[in-house]
Design a protein around this motif. Structure first.
Motif, PDB file in Angstrom:
ATOM      1  N   ARG A 164     -30.489 111.443 -58.189  1.00 53.64           N
ATOM      2  CA  ARG A 164     -29.264 110.397 -56.986  1.00 53.64           C
ATOM      3  C   ARG A 164     -29.131 111.916 -55.827  1.00 53.64           C
ATOM      4  N   ALA A 165     -29.429 110.684 -54.504  1.00 53.42           N
ATOM      5  CA  ALA A 165     -29.593 111.694 -53.704  1.00 53.42           C
ATOM      6  C   ALA A 165     -28.107 110.887 -52.849  1.00 53.42           C
ATOM      7  N   SER A 166     -27.542 111.400 -51.655  1.00 49.82           N
ATOM      8  CA  SER A 166     -26.786 111.248 -50.365  1.00 49.82           C
ATOM      9  C   SER A 166     -27.244 111.450 -49.377  1.00 49.82           C
ATOM     10  N   PHE A 167     -26.813 110.935 -48.559  1.00 49.86           N
ATOM     11  CA  PHE A 167     -26.975 110.341 -47.616  1.00 49.86           C
ATOM     12  C   PHE A 167     -26.170 110.441 -46.323  1.00 49.86           C
ATOM     13  N   ILE A 168     -25.695 111.491 -45.518  1.00 51.71           N
ATOM     14  CA  ILE A 168     -24.500 111.759 -44.726  1.00 51.71           C
ATOM     15  C   ILE A 168     -25.283 111.586 -43.271  1.00 51.71           C
ATOM     16  N   PHE A 169     -24.376 110.864 -42.487  1.00 49.49           N
ATOM     17  CA  PHE A 169     -24.544 110.270 -40.726  1.00 49.49           C
ATOM     18  C   PHE A 169     -23.838 111.653 -40.051  1.00 49.49           C
ATOM     19  N   MET A 170     -24.365 112.506 -39.243  1.00 53.60           N
ATOM     20  CA  MET A 170     -23.781 113.325 -38.653  1.00 53.60           C
ATOM     21  C   MET A 170     -24.014 113.466 -36.884  1.00 53.60           C
ATOM     22  N   SER A 171     -23.392 113.156 -36.431  1.00 51.14           N
ATOM     23  CA  SER A 171     -22.927 113.003 -34.657  1.00 51.14           C
ATOM     24  C   SER A 171     -22.392 113.247 -34.534  1.00 51.14           C
ATOM     25  N   CYS A 172     -21.669 113.705 -32.626  1.00 45.06           N
ATOM     26  CA  CYS A 172     -20.925 113.964 -31.661  1.00 45.06           C
ATOM     27  C   CYS A 172     -19.760 113.451 -33.009  1.00 45.06           C
ATOM     28  N   PHE A 173     -18.836 114.867 -32.842  1.00 47.97           N
ATOM     29  CA  PHE A 173     -17.777 114.191 -33.604  1.00 47.97           C
ATOM     30  C   PHE A 173     -16.342 114.212 -32.073  1.00 47.97           C
ATOM     31  N   CYS A 206     -14.765 116.037 -30.004  1.00 49.85           N
ATOM     32  CA  CYS A 206     -13.311 116.956 -30.208  1.00 49.85           C
ATOM     33  C   CYS A 206     -12.228 116.460 -29.207  1.00 49.85           C
ATOM     34  N   GLU A 207     -11.077 117.027 -29.274  1.00 51.27           N
ATOM     35  CA  GLU A 207     -10.000 117.126 -28.997  1.00 51.27           C
ATOM     36  C   GLU A 207      -9.997 118.041 -27.929  1.00 51.27           C
ATOM     37  N   ASN A 208     -10.343 119.254 -28.514  1.00 53.01           N
ATOM     38  CA  ASN A 208     -10.428 120.768 -27.469  1.00 53.01           C
ATOM     39  C   ASN A 208     -12.358 120.803 -27.119  1.00 53.01           C
ATOM     40  N   PRO A 209     -12.865 119.687 -26.870  1.00 52.32           N
ATOM     41  CA  PRO A 209     -14.672 120.220 -26.911  1.00 52.32           C
ATOM     42  C   PRO A 209     -14.701 121.616 -26.425  1.00 52.32           C
ATOM     43  N   TRP A 210     -15.552 122.563 -27.734  1.00 50.45           N
ATOM     44  CA  TRP A 210     -15.462 123.551 -26.972  1.00 50.45           C
ATOM     45  C   TRP A 210     -17.475 123.589 -25.943  1.00 50.45           C
ATOM     46  N   CYS A 211     -17.604 122.369 -25.677  1.00 53.03           N
ATOM     47  CA  CYS A 211     -19.106 122.304 -24.701  1.00 53.03           C
ATOM     48  C   CYS A 211     -17.945 121.616 -24.009  1.00 53.03           C
ATOM     49  N   VAL A 212     -17.259 121.598 -23.423  1.00 54.46           N
ATOM     50  CA  VAL A 212     -16.584 120.605 -22.441  1.00 54.46           C
ATOM     51  C   VAL A 212     -16.171 122.519 -21.607  1.00 54.46           C
ATOM     52  N   ALA A 213     -15.378 122.931 -22.549  1.00 58.10           N
ATOM     53  CA  ALA A 213     -15.363 124.131 -22.226  1.00 58.10           C
ATOM     54  C   ALA A 213     -16.313 125.215 -21.822  1.00 58.10           C
ATOM     55  N   LYS A 257     -27.974 125.231 -21.287  1.00 56.92           N
ATOM     56  CA  LYS A 257     -27.791 125.090 -22.743  1.00 56.92           C
ATOM     57  C   LYS A 257     -26.380 126.184 -23.191  1.00 56.92           C
ATOM     58  N   THR A 258     -25.634 126.065 -22.422  1.00 62.10           N
ATOM     59  CA  THR A 258     -24.796 127.158 -22.666  1.00 62.10           C
ATOM     60  C   THR A 258     -23.666 125.961 -23.836  1.00 62.10           C
ATOM     61  N   CYS A 259     -23.807 124.548 -23.296  1.00 61.92           N
ATOM     62  CA  CYS A 259     -23.536 123.638 -24.043  1.00 61.92           C
ATOM     63  C   CYS A 259     -23.156 123.449 -26.026  1.00 61.92           C
ATOM     64  N   ILE A 260     -24.705 123.403 -25.209  1.00 59.39           N
ATOM     65  CA  ILE A 260     -25.727 123.437 -27.130  1.00 59.39           C
ATOM     66  C   ILE A 260     -25.289 125.111 -27.703  1.00 59.39           C
ATOM     67  N   SER A 261     -24.796 126.003 -27.716  1.00 63.60           N
ATOM     68  CA  SER A 261     -24.786 127.192 -27.538  1.00 63.60           C
ATOM     69  C   SER A 261     -23.051 127.269 -28.259  1.00 63.60           C
ATOM     70  N   ALA A 262     -22.117 126.257 -27.655  1.00 64.62           N
ATOM     71  CA  ALA A 262     -20.448 126.755 -27.617  1.00 64.62           C
ATOM     72  C   ALA A 262     -20.152 125.570 -28.381  1.00 64.62           C
ATOM     73  N   CYS A 263     -21.247 124.344 -29.500  1.00 65.60           N
ATOM     74  CA  CYS A 263     -20.877 123.595 -29.934  1.00 65.60           C
ATOM     75  C   CYS A 263     -21.062 124.193 -31.791  1.00 65.60           C
ATOM     76  N   PRO A 264     -20.179 124.100 -32.633  1.00 64.34           N
ATOM     77  CA  PRO A 264     -20.214 124.608 -33.517  1.00 64.34           C
ATOM     78  C   PRO A 264     -20.837 123.644 -34.772  1.00 64.34           C
TER      79      PRO A 264
END
Length: 171
Positions: free
Chosen positions: A51-60, A62-69, A96-103
């Protein structure tokens, strides 16, 4: 916090990647950036069956987004009316600072434009009363999009049906 939520019913997802393809088409993205992605978990054996599962991932969104800060130019922004986090491409200098900031890895590099891209729930479509492109083309209808309170209710109903099915199978 975003007033919207994108919910995936993992049990319905078959990993077809239609959501990824439609996202790339809608945003006219080249190979490389994946604003949403299907991540395969497994396969693992349950009994004798793989069996395999498939998880959808996109931006969350966030309430206080690190990428914005982290963004030094103000290109990464959050809409005050609904909390959607997006990139103003006219202000993006490609640092690319936002890329580095987003976990979560939500901001993605577009080598063709030299700027950052990210999921914005297809805010242009939302503003027209449409669903995000990934949701509108999901072949199994495992993706649902709406207000947080509505999606919470969908999750509760789904869980209640699951619990009821366990209780019914015990008899």
């Amino acid at each position: 916090m975003s007033k919207y939520y994108l919910f995936q019913d993992v049990k319905k997802c078959i990993g077809c990647s239609t959501c990824e393809i439609q996202c790339k088409n809608n945003k006219e993205l080249p190979p490389g950036p994946r604003l949403c992605q299907i991540i395969q978990v497994g396969p693992k054996f349950i009994g004798e069956v793989p069996r395999a599962s498939f998880i959808f991932m996109s931006c969350f969104h966030c309430e206080n987004p690190w990428c914005v800060a982290a963004c030094p130019t103000g290109a990464m922004q959050q809409r005050s009316r609904d909390g959607i986090v997006f990139v103003d491409k006219d202000l993006c200098v490609g640092c690319k600072t936002c890329i580095s900031a987003c976990p979560w890895g939500a901001p993605q590099w577009n080598q063709n434009t030299g700027k950052v891209e990210k999921c914005d729930y297809c805010k242009d479509r939302l503003d027209q009363g449409l669903e995000p492109a990934c949701v509108s083309t999901c072949t199994t209808n495992c993706l649902k999009f709406g207000r947080v309170e509505d999606m919470t209710q969908i999750r509760r109903e789904r869980h209640a049906k699951y619990i009821a099915s366990l209780e019914n199978s015990a008899f």
